[in-house]
Design an enzyme around this catalytic site. Structure first.
Site, PDB file in Angstrom:
ATOM      1  CD  GLU A   1       0.047   6.978   5.527  1.00 43.69           C
ATOM      2  OE1 GLU A   1       1.139   6.955   6.091  1.00 43.69           O
ATOM      3  OE2 GLU A   1      -0.500   5.958   5.061  1.00 43.69           O
TER       4      GLU A   1
ATOM      5  CB  THR B   1      -4.303   4.774  -5.676  1.00 42.43           C
ATOM      6  OG1 THR B   1      -5.231   5.380  -4.764  1.00 42.43           O
ATOM      7  CG2 THR B   1      -3.795   5.810  -6.637  1.00 42.43           C
TER       8      THR B   1
ATOM      9  CB  CYS C   1      -3.006   0.436  -2.626  1.00 44.03           C
ATOM     10  SG  CYS C   1      -2.911   2.155  -3.142  1.00 44.03           S
TER      11      CYS C   1
ATOM     12  CB  CYS D   1      -9.253   5.029  -0.365  1.00 44.25           C
ATOM     13  SG  CYS D   1      -7.640   5.405   0.376  1.00 44.25           S
TER      14      CYS D   1
ATOM     15  CG  HIS E   1      -5.047   5.312   3.780  1.00 44.69           C
ATOM     16  ND1 HIS E   1      -4.465   4.695   2.696  1.00 44.69           N
ATOM     17  CD2 HIS E   1      -4.020   5.783   4.547  1.00 44.69           C
ATOM     18  CE1 HIS E   1      -3.145   4.799   2.800  1.00 44.69           C
ATOM     19  NE2 HIS E   1      -2.853   5.452   3.908  1.00 44.69           N
TER      20      HIS E   1
ATOM     21  CG  ASP F   1      -1.836   1.234   1.252  1.00 39.43           C
ATOM     22  OD1 ASP F   1      -2.477   1.506   0.219  1.00 39.43           O
ATOM     23  OD2 ASP F   1      -1.894   1.940   2.271  1.00 39.43           O
ATOM     24  CB  SER F   2       0.198   4.753  -0.832  1.00 45.37           C
ATOM     25  OG  SER F   2      -0.946   4.938  -0.025  1.00 45.37           O
TER      26      SER F   2
HETATM   27  N1  DGL Z   1      -4.745   3.153   0.428  1.00 44.44           N
HETATM   28  C1  DGL Z   1      -4.632   3.807  -0.852  1.00 44.44           C
HETATM   29  C2  DGL Z   1      -5.843   3.466  -1.704  1.00 44.44           C
HETATM   30  O1  DGL Z   1      -6.531   2.508  -1.406  1.00 44.44           O
HETATM   31  C3  DGL Z   1      -4.402   5.272  -0.614  1.00 44.44           C
HETATM   32  C4  DGL Z   1      -3.797   5.948  -1.748  1.00 44.44           C
HETATM   33  C5  DGL Z   1      -3.037   7.208  -1.443  1.00 44.44           C
HETATM   34  O2  DGL Z   1      -1.949   7.104  -0.911  1.00 44.44           O
HETATM   35  O3  DGL Z   1      -3.509   8.272  -1.843  1.00 44.44           O
HETATM   36  O4  DGL Z   1      -6.125   4.084  -2.707  1.00 44.44           O
END
Ligand code: DGL
Length: 264
Positions: A152, A75, A73, A183, A185, A10-11
């Site tokens: 975050e 994205t 993730c 997302c 998050h 993930d990011s």
């Molecule tokens: N958890 C990522 C997602 O599901 C977040 C992406 C981001 O860092 O903007 O899209």
């Protein structure tokens, strides 16, 4: 039987929402997790950069001898899932298709909302997937660029967060009966999101839905981890501060996990 771990990327910390669900549904499986918090959020970045960063994490996970990779993730899934899936000879899962299917199952009014990062919403991938499965569905998508930085920084309950969530989601309130948290998050903000949308709106956690698919694939390929193995030695890696990542992981996974800093 295959006792190698499953790789998650993930990011940042968002993929922990998928890992939590994995630990609940498939407690024998071992996890290797990489979160690129140093470069989060990915959502506002150009597609080429998201592709490059995701591949760096995929290559990192491959050095850990994983049996499957989960793009935890949305994205990254929107930008590069097809490409990674084609290139690797182990199963690669994304989080979008499971979330889209679950939303179709949940809605009664056939009006589905999707919230995600700017990239996920710009890609229009949820609407395309949902309507390719069920053309009569109406889909309204909304980018929530302020949510990931709040998560975050572990601001899960602050009054600023409540205000931001309220202001951002106002345009969707009353319009849909099902809302996809597009997302990984966002489940960390779930109580606030539910509060704003109202108790009658069903929230779909795209990451949690994907764990069912992980289970199906493990069974299909007969690559479950042996139940005789008592302990899981999970490995968590972050490109940013290990202590901050560990603090969020502890709240979210209800256990202390060892986190290592890594440079990709
Ligand atoms: N958890 C990522 C997602 O599901 C977040 C992406 C981001 O860092 O903007 O899209």
């Amino acid at each position: 039987m295959d006792n190698r771990p499953i790789g998650f990327l993930d990011s940042g910390v968002g993929g922990l929402t998928v890992v939590r669900e994995l630990m609940r549904q498939l407690p024998h499986e071992e996890v290797v997790y990489i979160g690129d918090s140093a470069r989060a959020p990915y959502g506002p970045r150009p597609a080429d950069q998201i592709r490059d960063y995701t591949w760096e994490m995929v290559r990192f996970l491959l050095t850990k001898n994983v049996k499957m990779i989960v793009l935890a993730c949305n994205t990254a899934t929107a930008v590069v899932w097809e490409e990674v899936k084609e290139a690797l000879d182990i199963p690669v899962l994304g989080v979008i298709l499971p979330g889209a299917s679950a939303a179709i199952k949940a809605t009664k009014s056939k009006r589905i909302g999707v919230i995600g990062t700017p990239m996920t919403v710009a890609s229009d991938i949820y609407r395309k997937k949902i309507q390719s499965l069920s053309p009569e569905m109406a889909v309204e998508s909304l980018a929530c660029p302020k949510f990931v930085p709040l998560v975050e920084s572990n601001e899960l309950q602050s009054s600023v967060t409540k205000k931001v969530v309220y202001e951002t989601l106002k345009p969707l309130a009353g319009k849909v009966d099902t809302l996809v948290l597009g997302c990984t998050h966002y489940p960390l903000l779930r109580p606030i999101i539910q509060n704003v949308m109202g108790p009658e709106v069903q929230l779909i956690d795209s990451g949690a839905e994907c764990v069912r698919d992980i289970s199906v694939l493990l069974n299909y390929f007969e690559i479950n981890r042996s139940r005789q193995l008592e302990d899981c030695h999970h490995q968590f890696y972050t490109t940013a501060n290990a202590a901050s990542f560990a603090a969020i992981a502890k709240t979210w996974l209800h256990q202390v996990v060892h986190v290592e800093h890594v440079t990709l």
